[in-house]
Write a protein that holds these residues in place. Structure first.
Motif, PDB file in Angstrom:
ATOM      1  N   ALA A  89       0.813  -1.217   0.000  1.00  0.00           N
ATOM      2  CA  ALA A  89       0.000   0.000   0.000  1.00  0.00           C
ATOM      3  C   ALA A  89       0.843   1.262   0.000  1.00  0.00           C
ATOM      4  N   THR A  90       1.889   1.289   0.829  1.00  0.00           N
ATOM      5  CA  THR A  90       2.679   2.515   0.969  1.00  0.00           C
ATOM      6  C   THR A  90       3.768   2.643  -0.088  1.00  0.00           C
ATOM      7  N   VAL A  91       4.551   1.591  -0.272  1.00  0.00           N
ATOM      8  CA  VAL A  91       5.729   1.678  -1.144  1.00  0.00           C
ATOM      9  C   VAL A  91       5.371   1.454  -2.609  1.00  0.00           C
ATOM     10  N   LEU A  92       4.657   0.373  -2.898  1.00  0.00           N
ATOM     11  CA  LEU A  92       4.413   0.009  -4.295  1.00  0.00           C
ATOM     12  C   LEU A  92       3.247   0.763  -4.924  1.00  0.00           C
ATOM     13  N   LEU A  93       2.169   0.976  -4.157  1.00  0.00           N
ATOM     14  CA  LEU A  93       1.004   1.686  -4.717  1.00  0.00           C
ATOM     15  C   LEU A  93       1.170   3.202  -4.582  1.00  0.00           C
ATOM     16  N   PHE A  94       1.139   3.695  -3.360  1.00  0.00           N
ATOM     17  CA  PHE A  94       1.267   5.122  -3.112  1.00  0.00           C
ATOM     18  C   PHE A  94       2.598   5.655  -3.637  1.00  0.00           C
ATOM     19  N   GLY A  95       3.686   5.013  -3.251  1.00  0.00           N
ATOM     20  CA  GLY A  95       5.009   5.440  -3.707  1.00  0.00           C
ATOM     21  C   GLY A  95       5.194   5.260  -5.197  1.00  0.00           C
ATOM     22  N   GLY A  96       4.621   4.181  -5.749  1.00  0.00           N
ATOM     23  CA  GLY A  96       4.740   3.938  -7.183  1.00  0.00           C
ATOM     24  C   GLY A  96       4.084   5.021  -8.014  1.00  0.00           C
ATOM     25  N   LEU A  97       2.926   5.492  -7.563  1.00  0.00           N
ATOM     26  CA  LEU A  97       2.241   6.570  -8.281  1.00  0.00           C
ATOM     27  C   LEU A  97       3.070   7.850  -8.259  1.00  0.00           C
ATOM     28  N   LEU A  98       3.647   8.173  -7.110  1.00  0.00           N
ATOM     29  CA  LEU A  98       4.480   9.374  -7.025  1.00  0.00           C
ATOM     30  C   LEU A  98       5.734   9.234  -7.874  1.00  0.00           C
ATOM     31  N   SER A  99       6.381   8.089  -7.770  1.00  0.00           N
ATOM     32  CA  SER A  99       7.647   7.871  -8.471  1.00  0.00           C
ATOM     33  C   SER A  99       7.498   7.894  -9.980  1.00  0.00           C
ATOM     34  N   ASN A 100       6.387   7.343 -10.478  1.00  0.00           N
ATOM     35  CA  ASN A 100       6.187   7.224 -11.924  1.00  0.00           C
ATOM     36  C   ASN A 100       5.440   8.397 -12.535  1.00  0.00           C
ATOM     37  N   SER A 101       5.011   9.348 -11.721  1.00  0.00           N
ATOM     38  CA  SER A 101       4.249  10.476 -12.242  1.00  0.00           C
ATOM     39  C   SER A 101       5.150  11.446 -12.992  1.00  0.00           C
ATOM     40  N   SER A 102       4.554  12.213 -13.879  1.00  0.00           N
ATOM     41  CA  SER A 102       5.319  13.167 -14.683  1.00  0.00           C
ATOM     42  C   SER A 102       5.884  14.310 -13.848  1.00  0.00           C
ATOM     43  N   ASN A 103       5.304  14.556 -12.686  1.00  0.00           N
ATOM     44  CA  ASN A 103       5.801  15.619 -11.799  1.00  0.00           C
ATOM     45  C   ASN A 103       6.383  15.049 -10.513  1.00  0.00           C
ATOM     46  N   SER A 218      -5.071  22.178  -3.670  1.00  0.00           N
ATOM     47  CA  SER A 218      -4.493  23.157  -4.586  1.00  0.00           C
ATOM     48  C   SER A 218      -4.021  22.456  -5.852  1.00  0.00           C
ATOM     49  N   ALA A 219      -3.732  23.217  -6.877  1.00  0.00           N
ATOM     50  CA  ALA A 219      -3.303  22.647  -8.153  1.00  0.00           C
ATOM     51  C   ALA A 219      -1.984  21.899  -8.018  1.00  0.00           C
ATOM     52  N   ASP A 220      -1.140  22.295  -7.059  1.00  0.00           N
ATOM     53  CA  ASP A 220       0.151  21.610  -6.923  1.00  0.00           C
ATOM     54  C   ASP A 220       0.025  20.285  -6.170  1.00  0.00           C
ATOM     55  N   GLN A 221      -1.186  19.911  -5.765  1.00  0.00           N
ATOM     56  CA  GLN A 221      -1.413  18.592  -5.176  1.00  0.00           C
ATOM     57  C   GLN A 221      -1.806  17.557  -6.232  1.00  0.00           C
ATOM     58  N   LEU A 222      -1.820  17.975  -7.480  1.00  0.00           N
ATOM     59  CA  LEU A 222      -2.095  17.062  -8.590  1.00  0.00           C
ATOM     60  C   LEU A 222      -0.913  16.112  -8.771  1.00  0.00           C
ATOM     61  N   VAL A 223      -1.201  14.829  -8.905  1.00  0.00           N
ATOM     62  CA  VAL A 223      -0.168  13.810  -9.155  1.00  0.00           C
ATOM     63  C   VAL A 223      -0.250  13.415 -10.624  1.00  0.00           C
ATOM     64  N   GLY A 224       0.784  13.705 -11.389  1.00  0.00           N
ATOM     65  CA  GLY A 224       0.735  13.464 -12.826  1.00  0.00           C
ATOM     66  C   GLY A 224       0.032  14.596 -13.545  1.00  0.00           C
ATOM     67  N   GLU A 225      -0.557  14.257 -14.684  1.00  0.00           N
ATOM     68  CA  GLU A 225      -1.195  15.279 -15.509  1.00  0.00           C
ATOM     69  C   GLU A 225      -2.704  15.277 -15.328  1.00  0.00           C
ATOM     70  N   LEU A 226      -3.295  16.424 -15.490  1.00  0.00           N
ATOM     71  CA  LEU A 226      -4.741  16.577 -15.377  1.00  0.00           C
ATOM     72  C   LEU A 226      -5.453  15.782 -16.467  1.00  0.00           C
TER      73      LEU A 226
END
Length: 378
Positions: A89-103, A218-226
């Motif tokens: 949940a923390t490393v592979l899912l949550f962390g994976g989304l952050l790590s692989n996002s464009s931002n 806020s807009a800077d809480q977007l993960v990846g692209e809109l």
């Protein structure tokens, strides 16, 4: 394809295996699961100290720069011990989304906190009506002068009870079932407007249902692209499916070994029940199911790591195989152990419950067989 583990992977495998054997016996695990949070913060810090929490992150992010193969090695060994700490949940899912996002660079501080064991995360993607369809989203993110306002409900949020931060999928455009128009936002778990109901699943893990009432982001809480979060979600979910299938393999291996040992010692009519040919045939079937699952796991993980175009089909086939093999192996383990197999005092039932939960995570065997057929017939 080279099926041998690298030197680093063998060291990683041995590290997790030693921890499970020396510090995570069944009685210890039961006490951890029965505690309020359902996992040990002390163990989580140990994972951080041993470097396990850094595995999927790049070197630029402060991580080990491991691939899905490295996560597979870790999860197989964790499965053998029924490790309850929220690595997925923390490393592979949550962390994976952050790590692989464009931002991802803008979330470097959060990624570093994950690696250091200081942040617990969750991904809220399921809704009451969605069942296994991650694109079936009624939760909305409405643009306003300060950013966005989130409204809706998310269910069965893994690690939602303990998460410090949560990534929420919401619809910013399009219709309820569209792949386009999905966006991801990272929010604080205790942000104003959040209502949380926590409960335990049958395998002991604590999850949460989360209601979002005009939660301001806020807009800077977007993960990846809109509007185009679906490809990011699917990439991470595919990697996580490989990881939980590796966990299931570790569980199936333990169940087979435990059942064989029990059949050697349990006597009926004056002889060990393992001498009965009918039971021998059934145990051969479970052995073959486990071996087939392992073979398909290696194929899917290797295919995904290599970026092969057939990797999506390989992962779908793996999820089907593991779901059906888990049902066979779990059922036979309970049957051969007799009434003891379903008692809370014996580890067999706990392993079987976890296999059942893995089968339903991101879709059960029937669901993925239908997806496999649909893609194959295009």
């Amino acid at each position: 394809m080279n099926f041998n583990l690298s030197e680093e992977q063998n060291m990683l495998k041995d590290s997790v295996s030693r921890f499970v054997q020396n510090q995570y016996d069944f009685d210890t695990r039961r006490k951890i699961v029965e505690a309020e949070e359902g996992f040990s913060r002390e163990n989580w810090q140990t994972f951080a100290d041993l470097g396990w929490l850094s595995i999927p992150f790049t070197e630029a992010q402060g991580g080990f720069a491991g691939s899905v193969l490295d996560s597979m090695v870790v999860m197989e060994e964790m499965g053998k011990g029924l490790v309850a700490e929220p690595f997925v949940a923390t490393v592979l899912l949550f962390g994976g989304l952050l790590s692989n996002s464009s931002n991802s660079a803008s979330y470097q501080a959060t990624i570093q906190a994950i690696i250091d064991g200081e942040v617990q995360g969750a991904f809220a993607y399921l809704e009451r009506q969605s069942r296994f369809e991650v694109t079936d989203i009624k939760t909305t993110a409405t643009k306003n002068s300060g950013g966005y306002s989130l409204n809706g409900e998310k269910t069965v949020v893994f690690n939602g009870a303990s998460a410090d931060k949560i990534i929420v999928s919401a619809r910013t455009s399009g219709e309820q079932f569209d792949q386009q128009g999905i966006s991801l936002f990272m929010i604080d778990a205790n942000a104003q407007g959040i209502e949380k109901t926590t409960y335990r699943l049958m395998d002991g893990q604590r999850v949460a249902n989360i209601v979002l009432n005009d939660v301001q982001v806020s807009a800077d809480q977007l993960v990846g692209e809109l509007d185009v979060a679906y490809p990011l979600m699917q990439t991470v979910i595919n990697e996580v499916m490989i990881a939980i299938c590796a966990e299931a393999l570790g569980i199936m291996q333990v169940l087979n070994e435990t059942t064989i040992e029990y059949a050697k010692t349990r006597k009926q009519f004056g002889v060990a029940i393992g001498s009965f040919q009918a039971l021998q045939h059934r145990m051969v079937d479970t052995f073959m199911a486990c071996e087939q699952s392992q073979s398909l796991l290696l194929r899917a993980a290797g295919s995904h790591a290599a970026g092969n175009k057939e990797s999506e089909l390989d992962i779908l086939a793996l999820k089907v195989m593991v779901g059906r093999a888990g049902k066979l192996i779990g059922g036979e383990a309970i049957q051969i152990h007799g009434g003891m197999g379903i008692t809370d005092e014996l580890n067999v039932g706990h392993y079987v419950k976890r296999l059942m939960m893995i089968n339903t995570t991101f879709g059960d065997a029937d669901y993925h067989q239908q997806k496999f057929s649909a893609i194959s017939n295009r």
